[in-house]
Motif scaffolding. Structure first.
Motif, PDB file in Angstrom:
ATOM      1  N   VAL A 164       0.839  -1.204   0.000  1.00 35.03           N
ATOM      2  CA  VAL A 164       0.000   0.000   0.000  1.00 35.03           C
ATOM      3  C   VAL A 164       0.870   1.248   0.000  1.00 35.03           C
ATOM      4  O   VAL A 164       0.625   2.206  -0.747  1.00 35.03           O
ATOM      5  CB  VAL A 164      -0.953   0.010   1.211  1.00 35.03           C
ATOM      6  N   GLY A 165       1.919   1.226   0.832  1.00 30.03           N
ATOM      7  CA  GLY A 165       2.831   2.367   0.890  1.00 30.03           C
ATOM      8  C   GLY A 165       3.551   2.573  -0.417  1.00 30.03           C
ATOM      9  O   GLY A 165       3.773   3.707  -0.848  1.00 30.03           O
ATOM     10  N   GLY A 166       3.933   1.473  -1.094  1.00 29.35           N
ATOM     11  CA  GLY A 166       4.619   1.579  -2.377  1.00 29.35           C
ATOM     12  C   GLY A 166       3.760   2.256  -3.422  1.00 29.35           C
ATOM     13  O   GLY A 166       4.232   3.098  -4.189  1.00 29.35           O
ATOM     14  N   ILE A 167       2.475   1.902  -3.459  1.00 30.66           N
ATOM     15  CA  ILE A 167       1.548   2.523  -4.409  1.00 30.66           C
ATOM     16  C   ILE A 167       1.385   4.009  -4.100  1.00 30.66           C
ATOM     17  O   ILE A 167       1.403   4.858  -4.990  1.00 30.66           O
ATOM     18  CB  ILE A 167       0.178   1.815  -4.355  1.00 30.66           C
ATOM     19  N   ALA A 168       1.251   4.329  -2.801  1.00 29.80           N
ATOM     20  CA  ALA A 168       1.061   5.727  -2.395  1.00 29.80           C
ATOM     21  C   ALA A 168       2.278   6.578  -2.747  1.00 29.80           C
ATOM     22  O   ALA A 168       2.147   7.713  -3.225  1.00 29.80           O
ATOM     23  CB  ALA A 168       0.783   5.794  -0.894  1.00 29.80           C
ATOM     24  N   VAL A 169       3.490   6.018  -2.533  1.00 26.68           N
ATOM     25  CA  VAL A 169       4.711   6.765  -2.851  1.00 26.68           C
ATOM     26  C   VAL A 169       4.853   6.937  -4.357  1.00 26.68           C
ATOM     27  O   VAL A 169       5.290   7.990  -4.840  1.00 26.68           O
ATOM     28  CB  VAL A 169       5.953   6.049  -2.263  1.00 26.68           C
ATOM     29  N   THR A 170       4.474   5.909  -5.119  1.00 30.98           N
ATOM     30  CA  THR A 170       4.531   6.015  -6.578  1.00 30.98           C
ATOM     31  C   THR A 170       3.640   7.153  -7.074  1.00 30.98           C
ATOM     32  O   THR A 170       4.001   7.900  -7.990  1.00 30.98           O
ATOM     33  CB  THR A 170       4.088   4.691  -7.227  1.00 30.98           C
ATOM     34  N   LEU A 171       2.479   7.294  -6.454  1.00 28.15           N
ATOM     35  CA  LEU A 171       1.559   8.362  -6.844  1.00 28.15           C
ATOM     36  C   LEU A 171       2.126   9.753  -6.531  1.00 28.15           C
ATOM     37  O   LEU A 171       1.698  10.743  -7.126  1.00 28.15           O
ATOM     38  CB  LEU A 171       0.207   8.174  -6.150  1.00 28.15           C
ATOM     39  N   LEU A 172       3.093   9.818  -5.603  1.00 29.51           N
ATOM     40  CA  LEU A 172       3.724  11.105  -5.299  1.00 29.51           C
ATOM     41  C   LEU A 172       4.402  11.679  -6.541  1.00 29.51           C
ATOM     42  O   LEU A 172       4.417  12.894  -6.745  1.00 29.51           O
ATOM     43  CB  LEU A 172       4.764  10.945  -4.181  1.00 29.51           C
ATOM     44  N   ASN A 173       4.990  10.799  -7.358  1.00 32.49           N
ATOM     45  CA  ASN A 173       5.642  11.258  -8.581  1.00 32.49           C
ATOM     46  C   ASN A 173       4.633  11.890  -9.534  1.00 32.49           C
ATOM     47  O   ASN A 173       4.929  12.877 -10.207  1.00 32.49           O
ATOM     48  CB  ASN A 173       6.342  10.079  -9.265  1.00 32.49           C
ATOM     49  N   VAL A 174       3.422  11.325  -9.564  1.00 36.02           N
ATOM     50  CA  VAL A 174       2.352  11.877 -10.397  1.00 36.02           C
ATOM     51  C   VAL A 174       1.952  13.259  -9.887  1.00 36.02           C
ATOM     52  O   VAL A 174       1.767  14.200 -10.659  1.00 36.02           O
ATOM     53  CB  VAL A 174       1.132  10.929 -10.419  1.00 36.02           C
ATOM     54  N   VAL A 175       1.833  13.380  -8.545  1.00 37.07           N
ATOM     55  CA  VAL A 175       1.488  14.667  -7.929  1.00 37.07           C
ATOM     56  C   VAL A 175       2.549  15.711  -8.264  1.00 37.07           C
ATOM     57  O   VAL A 175       2.235  16.852  -8.631  1.00 37.07           O
ATOM     58  CB  VAL A 175       1.346  14.517  -6.395  1.00 37.07           C
ATOM     59  N   LEU A 176       3.830  15.316  -8.167  1.00 36.17           N
ATOM     60  CA  LEU A 176       4.927  16.240  -8.461  1.00 36.17           C
ATOM     61  C   LEU A 176       4.892  16.706  -9.914  1.00 36.17           C
ATOM     62  O   LEU A 176       4.977  17.909 -10.194  1.00 36.17           O
ATOM     63  CB  LEU A 176       6.268  15.566  -8.159  1.00 36.17           C
ATOM     64  N   LEU A 177       4.739  15.781 -10.835  1.00 31.07           N
ATOM     65  CA  LEU A 177       4.803  16.124 -12.252  1.00 31.07           C
ATOM     66  C   LEU A 177       3.607  16.958 -12.703  1.00 31.07           C
ATOM     67  O   LEU A 177       3.770  18.013 -13.322  1.00 31.07           O
ATOM     68  CB  LEU A 177       4.905  14.847 -13.093  1.00 31.07           C
ATOM     69  N   PHE A 178       2.400  16.489 -12.383  1.00 29.92           N
ATOM     70  CA  PHE A 178       1.207  17.223 -12.813  1.00 29.92           C
ATOM     71  C   PHE A 178       1.071  18.551 -12.065  1.00 29.92           C
ATOM     72  O   PHE A 178       0.658  19.557 -12.644  1.00 29.92           O
ATOM     73  CB  PHE A 178      -0.046  16.363 -12.629  1.00 29.92           C
ATOM     74  N   GLY A 179       1.430  18.537 -10.794  1.00 30.46           N
ATOM     75  CA  GLY A 179       1.393  19.788 -10.024  1.00 30.46           C
ATOM     76  C   GLY A 179       2.382  20.792 -10.575  1.00 30.46           C
ATOM     77  O   GLY A 179       2.073  21.985 -10.717  1.00 30.46           O
ATOM     78  N   TRP A 316      -1.923  19.711   3.532  1.00 30.48           N
ATOM     79  CA  TRP A 316      -2.538  18.440   3.170  1.00 30.48           C
ATOM     80  C   TRP A 316      -1.684  17.645   2.194  1.00 30.48           C
ATOM     81  O   TRP A 316      -1.632  16.404   2.255  1.00 30.48           O
ATOM     82  CB  TRP A 316      -3.948  18.650   2.620  1.00 30.48           C
ATOM     83  N   VAL A 317      -0.987  18.344   1.283  1.00 26.74           N
ATOM     84  CA  VAL A 317      -0.052  17.643   0.398  1.00 26.74           C
ATOM     85  C   VAL A 317       1.077  17.031   1.231  1.00 26.74           C
ATOM     86  O   VAL A 317       1.473  15.875   1.028  1.00 26.74           O
ATOM     87  CB  VAL A 317       0.529  18.598  -0.666  1.00 26.74           C
ATOM     88  N   ALA A 318       1.570  17.804   2.206  1.00 24.86           N
ATOM     89  CA  ALA A 318       2.631  17.299   3.087  1.00 24.86           C
ATOM     90  C   ALA A 318       2.136  16.117   3.915  1.00 24.86           C
ATOM     91  O   ALA A 318       2.877  15.152   4.146  1.00 24.86           O
ATOM     92  CB  ALA A 318       3.129  18.415   4.008  1.00 24.86           C
ATOM     93  N   ARG A 319       0.883  16.188   4.372  1.00 27.69           N
ATOM     94  CA  ARG A 319       0.318  15.056   5.127  1.00 27.69           C
ATOM     95  C   ARG A 319       0.274  13.798   4.262  1.00 27.69           C
ATOM     96  O   ARG A 319       0.577  12.703   4.728  1.00 27.69           O
ATOM     97  CB  ARG A 319      -1.099  15.394   5.613  1.00 27.69           C
ATOM     98  N   TYR A 320      -0.117  13.972   3.002  1.00 30.01           N
ATOM     99  CA  TYR A 320      -0.164  12.829   2.096  1.00 30.01           C
ATOM    100  C   TYR A 320       1.228  12.217   1.923  1.00 30.01           C
ATOM    101  O   TYR A 320       1.394  10.992   1.933  1.00 30.01           O
ATOM    102  CB  TYR A 320      -0.723  13.240   0.733  1.00 30.01           C
ATOM    103  N   VAL A 321       2.232  13.085   1.778  1.00 32.93           N
ATOM    104  CA  VAL A 321       3.618  12.614   1.680  1.00 32.93           C
ATOM    105  C   VAL A 321       3.992  11.858   2.958  1.00 32.93           C
ATOM    106  O   VAL A 321       4.570  10.767   2.912  1.00 32.93           O
ATOM    107  CB  VAL A 321       4.597  13.784   1.455  1.00 32.93           C
TER     108      VAL A 321
END
Length: 507
Positions: A164-179, A316-321
């Motif tokens: 679960v953590g691996g999927i969540a961390v992978t999505l961080l890259n999506v947040v970084l790029l699209f953001g 909230w972004v930091a909380r997600y991280v």
């Protein structure tokens, strides 16, 4: 018939994805931007060419040749060079996880704070009137004790948290790029960290990275970012048509990872000006959360939200991280508490281990795990009560981790020369077609890692910080001495055994 044999094998795409997941680390990008700004980018490209690709090809040959060996890298080096060389190298590899546990055992509380509050508040935490650094040390001791206690019970459900953590961390890259793209468009193409000339991709805005020695020392961070390469070695026999698919997939994965790091570092400069990081309270363990908090804030500002809403978005972004990292680190911690130790003890001669330390119960070396916990707790106490400020405390731990985790690569790469020279070792998969090409690759990798660690170790001393230099070499040196003493004891022990009782694992 061939289709049945290949059923379930890794395709090119699945191979690339597996290598990417094992190697790519999100936190490496904000840390690198903090240390070098845009100047970090070329070092990732150089490290991919001089370390990642040739080293991964070596792992592929090792993995195919010794696929049935229980001892992992110990067996590789033992059969390629000698048992003593193998034990020192493997013990150093294991020691790197000791340093990792010391680092994360205290640093994980920054993650906890960010997950709960949206920011790092650990610099104000105090237990029993102790300083923040000492408080984190106490919490780290409690964490190590709890994880060890649970792990010795043989519970493995924690692996679900890892996935679960691996999927969540992978999505961080999506947040970084699209953001980053959204902010760049909204700000009319204006970068928060401006690019004035090509020198911005060579030099660092960080005052601590202005000398050639300091810049060269950054190489160890780039090499560390490619950690996990050894995982690729076990994928050769799982790959469909490995002679063609594996080198193609490995090269493609290396390009994607190197480009991914470069693009990620650049995107951080879209919404973060380096001067905002060059302030008190920002250190290696919390910079990722500060940068991602800033992503949420700048996103709100770019699209016209109020100051209050922008701040809330950032939190909230930091909380997600924080939550993502907490899940991933917790799963990794439970696994790494017993997995490296299990491989070390399970793959080496039982006579190496004093008393009941080498005893395996329910598939877990429980006695050794408690000894391991004691060592980690002692090191946490030593560092946390040393009197340094919090930023120096975390920087010291990260420095110890980088050096300790990359040194074993020199042992493994060096042993590859012996591996290539021994015709008696069956090599079903060959990337380096001649002994000479294998030697050149081994020398390049060994030199690259040694070069990076040399400058990492001596740079603080050149700038008057003798303490950091001492800490950089103290951990690896201590474990090397311990390994030699243990193996010397083992050699004396087997000499007095009757003929024929010597453990065949070192024959």
């Amino acid at each position: 018939m061939s289709s049945n044999n290949n059923k379930g094998k890794l395709t090119l795409v699945s191979l690339v994805l597996m290598i990417f997941t094992s190697v790519f680390g999100f936190a490496n990008m904000p840390r690198s931007f903090y240390l070098m700004g845009y100047g970090a980018i070329p070092w990732y490209v150089i490290s991919a060419l001089a370390f990642f690709i040739p080293f991964a090809f070596m792992m592929a040959e090792y993995g195919a040749a010794f696929k049935d060996e229980k001892g992992g890298i110990y067996s590789w080096m033992s059969k390629s060079v000698s048992p003593k060389f193998a034990f020192v190298g493997t013990f150093m590899w294991y020691a790197s996880y000791i340093i990792w546990m010391v680092n994360v055992g205290s640093g994980i509380w920054v993650v906890v704070s960010t997950a709960i509050f949206g920011k790092d508040l650990t610099s104000s935490w105090s237990l029993f009137g102790l300083a923040p650094t000492q408080t984190l040390g106490i919490l780290g001791v409690m964490w190590i004790s709890l994880v060890t206690f649970i792990s010795t019970k043989g519970l493995d459900k924690i692996k679900k948290i890892t996935s679960v953590g691996g999927i969540a961390v992978t999505l961080l890259n999506v947040v970084l790029l699209f953001g980053g793209v959204a902010i760049l468009i909204a700000n009319g193409g204006q970068l928060a960290q401006p690019i004035n000339s090509i020198s911005d991709f060579v030099s660092s805005p960080n005052a601590s990275y202005q000398t050639p020695f300091a810049v060269l020392a950054f190489t160890v961070f780039a090499i560390f970012a490619f950690g996990g390469t050894e995982v690729a070695g076990g994928l050769v026999n799982e790959t469909d048509n490995p002679e063609k698919t594996f080198p193609k997939g490995l090269t493609l994965a290396a390009i994607i990872i190197a480009v991914g790091y470069a693009v990620g570092i650049f995107f951080i400069g879209i919404f973060t000006n380096f001067s905002a990081l060059d302030v008190e309270g920002v250190h290696m363990s919390n910079v990722a959360y500060i940068i991602m908090n800033n992503l949420g804030y700048e996103f709100g500002q770019a699209f016209g939200f109020s100051e209050a809403i922008s701040i809330t978005m950032g939190d909230w972004v930091a909380r997600y991280v924080g939550i993502s990292m907490l899940l991933a680190l917790t799963g990794a911690f439970f696994t790494l508490t017993y997995a490296p130790l299990n491989q070390l003890i399970g793959g080496t001669p039982k006579e190496l281990w004093p008393g009941k330390m080498g005893k395996i119960t329910d598939g877990i070396p429980k006695n050794a795990m408690w000894i391991q916990a004691g060592i980690v707790i002692a090191m946490i106490g030593l560092v946390s009560f040393g009197g340094d400020a919090a930023d120096k405390f975390f920087a010291k731990l990260v420095l110890m981790t980088n050096v300790a985790m990359t040194l074993p690569y020199m042992f493994i790469a060096g042993a590859f020369i012996g591996f290539k020279k021994k015709d008696e070792i069956h090599k079903p998969f060959v990337m380096f077609k001649s002994v000479k090409s294998g030697m050149i690759a081994a020398i390049v990798v060994t030199f690259t890692v040694g070069f990076a660690n040399f400058f990492t170790i001596i740079d603080p001393a050149i700038n008057g910080d003798i303490s950091s230099t001492i800490w950089s070499i103290a951990g690896p040196l201590f474990f090397t001495v311990v390994a030699l003493l243990m193996f010397g004891s083992y050699e004396r022990k087997i000499k007095v055994q009757p003929r024929g009782t010597k453990d065949d694992k070192v024959a």
